[in-house]
Design an enzyme around this catalytic site. Sequence first.
Site, PDB file in Angstrom:
ATOM      1  N   SER A 141      -1.776   7.751   4.647  1.00  0.00           N
ATOM      2  CA  SER A 141      -1.701   7.017   3.384  1.00  0.00           C
ATOM      3  C   SER A 141      -0.268   7.038   2.885  1.00  0.00           C
ATOM      4  O   SER A 141       0.510   7.924   3.242  1.00  0.00           O
ATOM      5  CB  SER A 141      -2.612   7.664   2.339  1.00  0.00           C
ATOM      6  OG  SER A 141      -2.375   7.075   1.066  1.00  0.00           O
ATOM      7  N   HIS A 142       0.092   6.048   2.048  1.00  0.00           N
ATOM      8  CA  HIS A 142       1.405   6.067   1.406  1.00  0.00           C
ATOM      9  C   HIS A 142       1.521   7.255   0.454  1.00  0.00           C
ATOM     10  O   HIS A 142       2.601   7.683   0.109  1.00  0.00           O
ATOM     11  CB  HIS A 142       1.621   4.776   0.600  1.00  0.00           C
ATOM     12  CG  HIS A 142       1.975   3.607   1.446  1.00  0.00           C
ATOM     13  ND1 HIS A 142       1.129   3.078   2.375  1.00  0.00           N
ATOM     14  CD2 HIS A 142       3.111   2.861   1.502  1.00  0.00           C
ATOM     15  CE1 HIS A 142       1.716   2.050   2.968  1.00  0.00           C
ATOM     16  NE2 HIS A 142       2.915   1.904   2.454  1.00  0.00           N
ATOM     17  N   SER A 143       0.363   7.728   0.019  1.00  0.00           N
ATOM     18  CA  SER A 143       0.348   8.809  -0.965  1.00  0.00           C
ATOM     19  C   SER A 143      -0.106  10.108  -0.312  1.00  0.00           C
ATOM     20  O   SER A 143      -1.177  10.175   0.306  1.00  0.00           O
ATOM     21  CB  SER A 143      -0.595   8.431  -2.108  1.00  0.00           C
ATOM     22  OG  SER A 143      -1.065   9.586  -2.750  1.00  0.00           O
ATOM     23  N   ASP A 160      -4.192   3.362   5.027  1.00  0.00           N
ATOM     24  CA  ASP A 160      -4.461   2.619   3.797  1.00  0.00           C
ATOM     25  C   ASP A 160      -4.022   1.161   3.969  1.00  0.00           C
ATOM     26  O   ASP A 160      -4.839   0.315   4.237  1.00  0.00           O
ATOM     27  CB  ASP A 160      -3.951   3.318   2.513  1.00  0.00           C
ATOM     28  CG  ASP A 160      -2.482   3.669   2.475  1.00  0.00           C
ATOM     29  OD1 ASP A 160      -1.751   3.313   3.418  1.00  0.00           O
ATOM     30  OD2 ASP A 160      -2.055   4.303   1.501  1.00  0.00           O
ATOM     31  N   GLY A 208       5.189   6.512   0.566  1.00  0.00           N
ATOM     32  CA  GLY A 208       5.668   5.840   1.775  1.00  0.00           C
ATOM     33  C   GLY A 208       4.939   6.365   2.986  1.00  0.00           C
ATOM     34  O   GLY A 208       4.064   7.227   2.871  1.00  0.00           O
TER      35      GLY A 208
END
Lengths: 127, 212
Positions: A8-10, A66, A42
């Site tokens: 995930s970016h998070s 994601d 990112g």
Amino acid sequence: MVGIVVVSHSQKIAEGTVELAKQMAADVKISAAGGLEDGSIGTDVSRILAGIEAVQTGDGVVILVDLGSAVMSSEMAIEMLSDGSNVKIVDAPIVEGTIFGAVQASIGASLEEVINVLAGTKSYKKF
Amino acid sequence: MATKAEVLDFIRIYADKMAEHRQELTDLDQAIGDGDHGINMSRGFKAVMEKLPAVENKSIDEILKTVGMTLVSTVGGAAGPLYGTAFMKAGMSTKGKEELSNEDVILAFDEAVGGIQFRGKAVRGEKTILDSMIPAIDAIKASIKEGKTMAVALVEAEKAAWNGVEYTKTIIATKGRASYLGERSIGHQDPGATSTAYAFQAANEVAQKAGK
């Protein structure tokens, strides 16, 4: 056992998703590859690569993503492996897919079986 | 042609430009994307500048590959895998080289753009990096074919890249997060095409300084 990587970016989403899945399948091989090294938003190819290596037992790995660069970064990580043939990105909802995948993997499902179950999670009805 | 010092100079100048235009790129991205392009590119190239001293005495391919590997781990957004692949592919095409002929430079650019197309599964006309990169590379090829110097070719390349950036204002985004906006993306300049145009601006500045 099939391994699972959550991209995930998070960092929080990746780690939280892993936490949820472990509640259902405590001994599953699963790793979170969320955010950048410094915790900012990112995706990071080397974190994904490390995540795959941490859960690969030889039975294969599924990657849940994601959106956007999570796919491209995961593709790059797979290409960098000496043998990425049994590492697959699946197009499934990240939270539900991770939980279903973890349950399947923990009962000894094959890579193909896990992928098939995850393919079905896109049409899973919540109510 | 390009010496190793010029390749290093190009990377440094491009890194400076990414820091200098951080806000501009972010503003462009805020209009049609997730608003992080300037932040991401400047963070990635800051990391590149930290890695560069350790490889600056190695061959050009090692330098380019290090830039690519650093970008894929530090940019964060889609630009990471895209620019990262471009530098890594350019690196692979210059194996063991200590300086690049004009043919080597063209091959490196071709490999870089091929890498971006492969990674992003995009073609020209989709409001992406490719819309400034492909015309710029075409301009280099045309100029060199006419017997002009690389310095002249890069003046033409930068011009073509900025024309490509202007062109992105007229088209709909069909790739990346800007595609969620559909027709509303018309009128906006693509941030990726813009950051690529700055790469050709950097290359052009290096070539003019070298005067060849």
